[in-house]
Design a protein around this motif. Sequence first.
Motif: not given
Length: 349
Positions: A318-341
């Motif tokens: 997933v493109p977050f952290g130290h590469t670019r382009p980069q998504w900004i992601l919640p920390h303490g907020g909510t993410i959905t990780v759907d392993g089926a889809r």
Amino acid sequence: MPREIVHPPKAEPGDRIAVLSPSFAAPGRFPAVHEQAMRRLTEITGLVPVEYPTTRQIGATPQARAADLDAAFADPSIRAILATIGGEDQITVIPHLDPDRARADPKPFLGTSDNTNLHHWLWDVGIASIYGGSSQVHLGPGPAVDDLHARSLRAALLTGGTLEITDPGESEDVGIDWADPRALTTFGDREATEPWSWSGPARSVTGPTWGGCLEVIEWILTAGRFRFSPDALAGGVVLIETSEELLPARQVGWIVRSLGERGLLGAAAAILVARPPVSDHQRRPPAPERARLRREQRDTILGLIDRYNPDAVVCVGVPFGHTRPQWILPHGGTITVDGARRRVHADYR
């Protein structure tokens, strides 16, 4: 995550945003990139950047940098805080911060890398934050701000809502050296990305996030600043990314193994692992070697997660952290990780 986390209110166009350097004051060394970043920040968000005494002060003391953070939280006209870049000594700033000021007027804080220290401090205080958004890396350099970065920046600061986290199809480990005038108009060397790697059960997990830069998490744990039972992460989504230090896969594995032994991996319901940088200005292996280094880190991490938490839904690349382009992601907020889809969505409420 059986903890109460406050989600700071969003800013509005015309509000003031503090632009601080809680780690390295890169704007003091590379002002042209910083000033272009400030113009773009206003163009994208409508917010008015406000600098503080240490924003451009290279070598500012930890006490001075903490004083700027405290002042930004205490100023009611400041409605968000953005870190210019990471560094390597923010761990010395944290003891000088006043948690009561942050609690009295919670504000969105955005930063990456060494700012993992601040994200964890805010999580400890009970305030959600936003992982990502280094102005010196993602706003200032290049011919424009990447679309996915701009969209998640606006969601994090202004609009809220849910965004699907997608693969941009290309990635760069490092841009043009900021001392080179071309840094203002040219991206770094970008290459095609590989498909994300999924592991674990084919189910969907929705939970609050915790994590950040793996090397910094190791420092935080060593300093004894994670004062919770692993149960505090129960049902959550752990975020893991590695820095431009380009740790070999074996060393990355040692840190991940320690998280497993601590019980932090086992508590999570899902784990997102970022695409790692494998080159810098001095070291750029040939493309097959870069691909091999990324595979080695992926396989090492997946093997350890399978050992400590085979029931976790895992996505690597997933493109977050130290590469670019980069998504900004919640920390303490909510993410959905759907392993089926095989899809990831972030809630920027």
